[in-house]
Motif scaffolding. Structure first.
Motif, mmCIF file in Angstrom:
data_model
loop_
_atom_site.group_PDB
_atom_site.id
_atom_site.type_symbol
_atom_site.label_atom_id
_atom_site.label_comp_id
_atom_site.label_asym_id
_atom_site.label_seq_id
_atom_site.Cartn_x
_atom_site.Cartn_y
_atom_site.Cartn_z
ATOM 1 N N LEU A 188 0.816 -1.217 0.000
ATOM 2 C CA LEU A 188 0.000 0.000 0.000
ATOM 3 C C LEU A 188 0.848 1.265 0.000
ATOM 4 N N TYR A 189 2.060 1.139 0.535
ATOM 5 C CA TYR A 189 2.921 2.319 0.675
ATOM 6 C C TYR A 189 3.201 2.900 -0.712
ATOM 7 N N GLY A 190 2.915 4.175 -0.861
ATOM 8 C CA GLY A 190 3.153 4.811 -2.150
ATOM 9 C C GLY A 190 1.981 4.693 -3.107
ATOM 10 N N LYS A 191 1.028 3.823 -2.768
ATOM 11 C CA LYS A 191 -0.132 3.666 -3.647
ATOM 12 C C LYS A 191 -1.360 4.364 -3.077
ATOM 13 N N ILE A 192 -1.538 4.223 -1.781
ATOM 14 C CA ILE A 192 -2.774 4.739 -1.198
ATOM 15 C C ILE A 192 -2.681 6.244 -0.941
ATOM 16 N N GLU A 193 -1.476 6.749 -0.716
ATOM 17 C CA GLU A 193 -1.350 8.171 -0.393
ATOM 18 C C GLU A 193 -1.775 9.078 -1.539
ATOM 19 N N PRO A 194 -1.314 8.781 -2.785
ATOM 20 C CA PRO A 194 -1.747 9.661 -3.883
ATOM 21 C C PRO A 194 -3.260 9.704 -4.054
ATOM 22 N N LEU A 195 -3.929 8.604 -3.691
ATOM 23 C CA LEU A 195 -5.386 8.597 -3.807
ATOM 24 C C LEU A 195 -6.022 9.615 -2.877
ATOM 25 N N LEU A 196 -5.331 9.929 -1.786
ATOM 26 C CA LEU A 196 -5.836 10.960 -0.884
ATOM 27 C C LEU A 196 -5.186 12.309 -1.181
ATOM 28 N N GLY A 197 -4.413 12.349 -2.248
ATOM 29 C CA GLY A 197 -3.778 13.603 -2.610
ATOM 30 C C GLY A 197 -2.640 13.997 -1.692
ATOM 31 N N MET A 198 -1.866 13.016 -1.225
ATOM 32 C CA MET A 198 -0.712 13.373 -0.395
ATOM 33 C C MET A 198 0.529 12.653 -0.907
ATOM 34 N N LYS A 199 1.655 13.164 -0.442
ATOM 35 C CA LYS A 199 2.916 12.496 -0.734
ATOM 36 C C LYS A 199 3.093 11.356 0.266
ATOM 37 N N PRO A 200 3.671 10.238 -0.165
ATOM 38 C CA PRO A 200 3.993 9.199 0.818
ATOM 39 C C PRO A 200 4.986 9.744 1.837
ATOM 40 N N ARG A 201 4.892 9.263 3.052
ATOM 41 C CA ARG A 201 5.843 9.744 4.053
ATOM 42 C C ARG A 201 7.244 9.253 3.699
ATOM 43 N N GLU A 202 8.232 10.026 4.147
ATOM 44 C CA GLU A 202 9.602 9.668 3.800
ATOM 45 C C GLU A 202 10.007 8.400 4.529
ATOM 46 N N LYS A 203 10.923 7.678 3.871
ATOM 47 C CA LYS A 203 11.298 6.394 4.439
ATOM 48 C C LYS A 203 12.137 6.570 5.689
ATOM 49 N N ARG A 204 13.087 7.480 5.630
ATOM 50 C CA ARG A 204 13.980 7.595 6.780
ATOM 51 C C ARG A 204 13.858 8.983 7.397
ATOM 52 N N VAL A 205 13.277 8.988 8.542
ATOM 53 C CA VAL A 205 13.223 10.232 9.285
ATOM 54 C C VAL A 205 13.936 9.980 10.591
ATOM 55 N N ASN A 206 14.895 10.825 10.874
ATOM 56 C CA ASN A 206 15.671 10.573 12.081
ATOM 57 C C ASN A 206 14.933 11.082 13.299
ATOM 58 N N ALA A 207 13.988 10.300 13.726
ATOM 59 C CA ALA A 207 13.287 10.652 14.950
ATOM 60 C C ALA A 207 13.746 9.682 16.022
ATOM 61 N N SER A 208 14.149 10.211 17.139
ATOM 62 C CA SER A 208 14.609 9.315 18.198
ATOM 63 C C SER A 208 13.431 8.957 19.079
ATOM 64 N N MET A 209 13.664 7.957 19.867
ATOM 65 C CA MET A 209 12.621 7.479 20.773
ATOM 66 C C MET A 209 12.184 8.606 21.707
ATOM 67 N N ALA A 210 13.158 9.417 22.141
ATOM 68 C CA ALA A 210 12.858 10.472 23.110
ATOM 69 C C ALA A 210 11.946 11.532 22.503
ATOM 70 N N GLU A 211 11.917 11.540 21.196
ATOM 71 C CA GLU A 211 11.122 12.564 20.519
ATOM 72 C C GLU A 211 9.648 12.500 20.905
ATOM 73 N N PHE A 212 9.138 11.273 20.993
ATOM 74 C CA PHE A 212 7.704 11.191 21.282
ATOM 75 C C PHE A 212 7.396 10.659 22.665
ATOM 76 N N VAL A 213 8.369 10.049 23.333
ATOM 77 C CA VAL A 213 8.100 9.618 24.705
ATOM 78 C C VAL A 213 8.386 10.813 25.602
ATOM 79 N N LYS A 214 7.498 11.775 25.520
ATOM 80 C CA LYS A 214 7.670 12.985 26.314
ATOM 81 C C LYS A 214 6.773 12.886 27.536
ATOM 82 N N PRO A 215 7.069 13.672 28.555
ATOM 83 C CA PRO A 215 6.204 13.604 29.738
ATOM 84 C C PRO A 215 4.745 13.825 29.386
#
Lengths: 296, 275
Positions: A188-215
């Motif tokens: 589905l990756y790369g196929k379903i997003e254009p149907l909603l008019g969006m770009k597929p999300r990037e494959k490599r985003v350097n987000a660390s675990m601490a980024e979202f495990v916030k208080p």
């Protein structure tokens, strides 16, 4: 913040993700509702939901809207339409599923990485199931007077819940969670997003675990978990009490039930307020980011 | 006996389920409840889905169950939902009995389960009666007027409207899978090969389903946004205009009065003759 930038959505795209997730998960939930289940005593061998649908959508799109959409779809299609609406008790399932799927969506940084997908699927379903097991055990614990006095009772409750947890993890988590997710996400990756008019999300985003495990996230999870427990107690107060002892009930007999009802209403009001707050805050943040980008 | 079951199962085809759901969803028939103000109905059903949990008097519970049964009958709740309710109640019942026995209880636990079953019945019947007869548009307007986020209330009416289409599409995908595919040659013990085959299809069918729904969702949302859906949500004036149609009239007050008189009667009878 990075999440908002990475998977930034316009107003209508948010709506699309929400509606898509709602319709699909609602439909699947309805199918599982109609499917027959095999019960061997108290242990049920059935598919409780097609976990792969919200998992895939949370991985590919903004996890918050996909998770909220799935929970709303479950309530509308499977509960309201099928006449299975349980009032305040719905809140528990709503919160558990939303939190589980949201966290699962946050874990995946690269949608084509099989290890991440597997972990996310297991964590997502696992959180949902653990929360509900804990609620169930605590319910009985609080509900029964002299819980420890009955020999073997605590062990058997915990055992029952553990068995059902393992069973759910195998059927819902692996058979209808991990395996379909691993098969369908790369397709589905790369196929379903254009149907909603969006770009597929990037494959490599350097987000660390601490980024979202916030208080903030941790407190929200704990608070919502707690609220869902209370909601469930309110809705099923009677379930435990009716079984074991009527002494406790007598306290509620003389008009005191209104305390329970009003407490439930207060909790409900608070939750609605909080959810609304979160929603409007999120929107504001995203809109400011958008307008900032436009200025730049 | 066997005949009855065969009849029942022949009615449980996908086609019939679809028709029943369509009836529930579109609810255009004139019933006793369909003319009422949706806001009042929601509050009313909230009351009847919450209160039974706090009542421990069997007479009152039975009275309420009968009242809800009559209302559900008058609202022409579809037989499919009733069958599903009965199956659900029975399975819940056996589960609870088993737990009670397993945990060292005796058959007195059986008696203790009956009130709980009646409570579940009251709640299901009342919500079925209300949601069968309520027009989805009216329902979503009522939710909006309670301050529920516009997304949710839109979701409700969208869900009700789209569901038959979605089911039909899903069914046709499954059928084309079966046409092109091959059933397993052997049944296996307890038909397990068939079961695995059907489960696999039902999962794989979601792949085209997801893509199709995505396309359809985009069309819907774009049409909505052209009409300014998200912005009208935040505009109080637009909201007011939209909700102007909701009004309590004489019929609503009569309904509330009659049902509350009956409920009070039931409670009073229960107080004097508790079972």
């Amino acid at each position: 913040m990075k999440l908002n930038v990475e998977r930034k959505l316009t107003q209508s795209q948010k709506m699309m993700v929400f509606v898509l997730s709602m319709a699909l998960f609602g439909l699947s939930k309805m199918i599982t509702e109609i499917l027959p289940s095999n019960e061997i005593g108290p242990i049920e061998f059935s598919v409780s939901y097609f976990a792969f649908i919200p998992l895939i959508l949370c991985v590919l799109f903004h996890p918050l809207y996909a998770a909220l959409g799935a929970s709303v779809g479950k309530i509308i299609f499977a509960d309201l339409l099928m006449g299975d609406f349980s009032g305040i008790g719905e809140l528990e399932g709503f919160i558990q599923l939303t939190v589980g799927m949201y966290v699962a969506g946050l874990i995946v940084k690269n949608p084509l990485n099989k290890v991440q997908l597997t972990i996310a699927a297991l964590v997502g379903v696992g959180m949902d199931q653990i929360l509900s097991s804990v609620v169930d055990i605590t319910k009985v614990w609080i509900g029964i007077e002299g819980f420890d006095a009955v020999p073997g009772l605590p062990e058997s409750i915990v055992l029952l819940e553990a068995v059902s947890f393992v069973n759910e993890m195998v059927i819902t988590g692996v058979l209808f969670g991990v395996i379909p997710t691993l098969i369908l996400v790369p397709r589905l990756y790369g196929k379903i997003e254009p149907l909603l008019g969006m770009k597929p999300r990037e494959k490599r985003v350097n987000a660390s675990m601490a980024e979202f495990v916030k208080p903030g996230l941790i407190t929200i999870v704990i608070v919502l978990g707690f609220v869902s427990m209370i909601a469930e107690f309110m809705a099923e107060l009677d379930l435990n009490f009716a079984f074991w002892t009527s002494d406790f009930l007598l306290q509620f007999e003389n008009g005191y039930e209104w305390i329970g009802i009003s407490a439930g209403l207060i909790v409900l009001g608070l939750v609605l307020y909080i959810v609304k707050k979160i929603f409007s805050n999120k929107q504001q943040v995203e809109e400011t980011i958008e307008s900032n980008k436009r200025v730049l | 006996m066997l005949n009855v079951f065969q009849k029942l199962f022949s009615k449980l085809s996908v086609e019939n389920i679809k028709i029943e759901l369509m009836r529930t969803a579109y609810g255009t028939e004139e019933t006793v409840l369909s003319r009422l103000d949706p806001r009042m109905l929601i509050v009313w059903s909230l009351f009847f889905t919450t209160v039974p949990w706090f009542i421990h008097n069997m007479t009152i519970l039975i009275g309420l169950a009968v009242l809800m049964g009559v209302l559900a009958y008058m609202a022409r709740v579809s037989p499919l939902l009733i069958v599903l309710l009965i199956i659900g109640v029975i399975s819940q019942f056996t589960y609870l009995i088993f737990v009670a026995l397993f945990l060292g209880g005796t058959f007195t636990a059986l008696l203790a389960v009956i009130p709980l079953t009646i409570k579940i019945m009251i709640i299901s019947l009342s919500s079925m009666a209300v949601f069968t007869s309520m027009d989805p548009e009216k329902f979503s307007d009522a939710l909006l007027s309670f301050g529920v986020p516009g997304k949710f209330s839109f979701g409700v009416s969208y869900g009700y409207r789209m569901l038959p289409i979605l089911i039909e599409e899903y069914q046709s995908i499954i059928q084309s899978f079966r046409l092109r595919g091959k059933m397993p040659a052997k049944k296996g013990i307890l038909y397990w090969r068939y079961i695995v085959y059907f489960l696999k299809i039902s999962v794989l069918a979601f792949y085209p389903m997801m893509l199709n729904t995505a396309k359809r969702t985009r069309t819907t949302v774009e049409a909505l946004e052209i009409r300014g859906f998200s912005y009208s949500e935040e505009n109080d004036l637009a909201k007011k205009l939209k909700l102007k149609a909701l009004k309590m009239n004489k019929y609503d007050y009569q309904f509330v009065a009659i049902t509350s008189v009956i409920t009070i009667c039931i409670i009073n009878i229960g107080m004097f003759y508790p079972l």
